[in-house]
Design an enzyme around this catalytic site. Sequence first.
Site, PDB file in Angstrom:
ATOM      1  N   CYS A 345      -1.883  19.595  -4.726  1.00  0.00           N
ATOM      2  CA  CYS A 345      -1.150  18.448  -4.177  1.00  0.00           C
ATOM      3  C   CYS A 345      -1.970  17.170  -4.226  1.00  0.00           C
ATOM      4  O   CYS A 345      -1.424  16.081  -4.421  1.00  0.00           O
ATOM      5  CB  CYS A 345      -0.665  18.744  -2.761  1.00  0.00           C
ATOM      6  SG  CYS A 345      -1.993  19.097  -1.578  1.00  0.00           S
ATOM      7  N   CYS A 525     -10.756 -24.248   5.216  1.00  0.00           N
ATOM      8  CA  CYS A 525     -10.702 -24.099   6.673  1.00  0.00           C
ATOM      9  C   CYS A 525      -9.353 -23.492   7.046  1.00  0.00           C
ATOM     10  O   CYS A 525      -8.308 -23.976   6.608  1.00  0.00           O
ATOM     11  CB  CYS A 525     -10.891 -25.459   7.337  1.00  0.00           C
ATOM     12  SG  CYS A 525     -10.662 -25.439   9.138  1.00  0.00           S
ATOM     13  N   CYS A 528      -7.234 -26.449   9.115  1.00  0.00           N
ATOM     14  CA  CYS A 528      -6.748 -27.698   8.533  1.00  0.00           C
ATOM     15  C   CYS A 528      -6.601 -27.649   7.021  1.00  0.00           C
ATOM     16  O   CYS A 528      -5.998 -28.545   6.428  1.00  0.00           O
ATOM     17  CB  CYS A 528      -7.676 -28.847   8.917  1.00  0.00           C
ATOM     18  SG  CYS A 528      -9.311 -28.782   8.122  1.00  0.00           S
ATOM     19  N   HIS A 604      -2.070  18.641   3.467  1.00  0.00           N
ATOM     20  CA  HIS A 604      -1.122  18.519   2.357  1.00  0.00           C
ATOM     21  C   HIS A 604      -0.909  17.049   2.031  1.00  0.00           C
ATOM     22  O   HIS A 604      -0.596  16.239   2.908  1.00  0.00           O
ATOM     23  CB  HIS A 604       0.211  19.175   2.713  1.00  0.00           C
ATOM     24  CG  HIS A 604       1.219  19.119   1.614  1.00  0.00           C
ATOM     25  ND1 HIS A 604       1.027  19.718   0.389  1.00  0.00           N
ATOM     26  CD2 HIS A 604       2.437  18.520   1.544  1.00  0.00           C
ATOM     27  CE1 HIS A 604       2.078  19.497  -0.383  1.00  0.00           C
ATOM     28  NE2 HIS A 604       2.942  18.766   0.297  1.00  0.00           N
TER      29      HIS A 604
END
Length: 690
Positions: A345, A525, A528, A604
């Site tokens: 699996c 920033c 801003c 699993h």
Amino acid sequence: MNGEGKNRFFVVLRGQSRQKGARGCVGRVEAEAQNGDLIALIYTGGSCKRAAVVKREDVYPLTRHQAQLLLFVSPPSRRLDLLGNTTLFRAICDLTQDDLVVVRSKKGFQLCVIKNLVQIGQKASPEDLQMLGFELALNTELTVLKKSVALPWFSAADIVQVPPALIPKLRHHTTGLTRKTVSRMNSMPNFSWKIRTKISTQETFPSKALNCHPLEVGSMVETVSGNRIVYGVIRWIGVLKGKRHKWAGLELEDEMTTVSDGMFGTKRYFTCEGNRALFVPLEQCRPDSRFLLTLPPDELLTPPQTPPLTLLEDMDAYVPPVAESEALSLLVGRMRGIQGHFNSCYLDATLFSLFSSSMTLDSVFHRSADEDVESDVSRTLRRDIVNPLRRCGFVSAKSVTNLRKKLGCGSFVTEEKDPEEFITVLFKEVLHRDSLLKIRSNTELYQEAYTHQIIVEKSQVNPAPTVQELLLMSFMTSGLRFEEIPSCLILQMPRFGKKFKMFPYIIPSTELDITDLLRSSPSECFLCGQSAACECIQCTVDHKLQPGTRKLYCSTCSAQVHAHPSRQTHSPISISGLELLPADEPVKKHRMQLFAVLCIKTSHYVSFVKYGPSPKSWLFFDSMADRCGDDSNGYNVPVVRACPEIGDFLSQPEDKLAQADMSQTSELVCRLLCDSYMYLYQSTATSRQD
């Protein structure tokens, strides 16, 4: 959306319209607004309608025939369940007279013969929809009908299986009796009424078609408890104390208030979560009808193989990923995907995630015909795994076993590995691909890897963190930066072993912004947008300041933020060696798109795969969802399911996702969030645009 074509009718898949058109409602498009929204009539019951405005992305187009079949299904949630089983719904839409179907009725599962397709109700106008149902004759009616008898009506949702054409249909004898015909759609022939005589045992539908393989521990089943059908997995079979016949102990999908955790009386027969263990007589269990096999009985114990390629198909030719428009028809259903075999699996889920719909790694298969550098195992991967998966939608266990043998390590054939171990072998030894990740630390230590393990302290992030938040915090606290944009970013979640999880659930980020994690990349920033001059780690871990974002400041914003009394003890770090951002030029964002998630529960592995750009385009894959036969003579049944509910859930704002109640989410959504093990992202430059 004009005319009587496919796009005239629709079913609402997500959210509500502005006039509260709920999920599962069927509607008819009347016009299109300038912003792209649909002005429609929503059918609220029979032929009752009301106007509504729905978003185009919230609906799924239907033909008139499909819309009429769904309109007779009630409640609306059952319409979406039926629509999600693409193969079954397509078969139901193609049914004609005398076709066999299996229905779920009050008496359980019954074989029926279609007699008529009936329109229910009256039209107020020629364009109106009428509900469409099936008039069925039950298989138990073996005597000759000597007069007209009213037959029961069933909706499309009552049909749980359409047997294949290989199973002989019941034969009938026509008499002189006739029955008044009912109105029916032009897509169905004008049936004449036929009366059935007694049928020999050899002509009846085999009883084992509903129990196509013996029920055993691990089988997915359904049974009736109280007044509803419940689903679960058999965890124990035997004779209970004080009982005479075989009983089954089921671990239920959903909790019930009157059941246990594996105890019956004073004895424990198996262990599961509380309120999920139900004991019932084995004869009352049936295979889970949501995943009924549609194979003839004489083929059930023969493991299916990948359909042979035609002579016109070059086995070495490049096969592109499965397109979004073809994924549901090609991949969804039982015996789809990659068939598991002996602890495979981890490999199956990884291969399906990497190669079914993503083209991130396709460059390794662009090899000319005269190139001799390709290894034998790489050729096997391409010819026996990738190409059949993309062409036929199925890879047999034989091909998987052959690949495991050629990996050059005997343990790969029988033992379960971790996906990251297999990925390293796959990329390095098989595909001969350079490391996917090139990372440099603040100390200039350079490292390469194929996956990245997220390492964070639990207190540094939210109780339900996003992948974006985990990645940023992991890189920041370790002082790491990407040397370059990775084409594929594979992230291992902070969990240890197969059981311990640091977080009860993690919220997937469908997009990762790695702009601030790139070395020598301009930064701005976060307040801003000006060129950043410093970074503050203490601010980053402060959940009050936009969690999941690096706190980069320009000089002005840093002074203002750290003037606050609670932040005066912070120690911002100057940013050096980064390209300065011009004042009038915004930072170019670098993002990665989520294309697969590997999950693990009880050792699993399964996977969720994004198969197209649409938010709803999600598949769930389990290579060992069921088993046919016993350990020595049987084989695993891989299942692929469409799960648009994943897209619905992830489309919500992050603040709502963080507050989601796991008990109220669907099974697959809960599994994705609670069991995530590895997230796979691809660069937007290599992601496919269908």
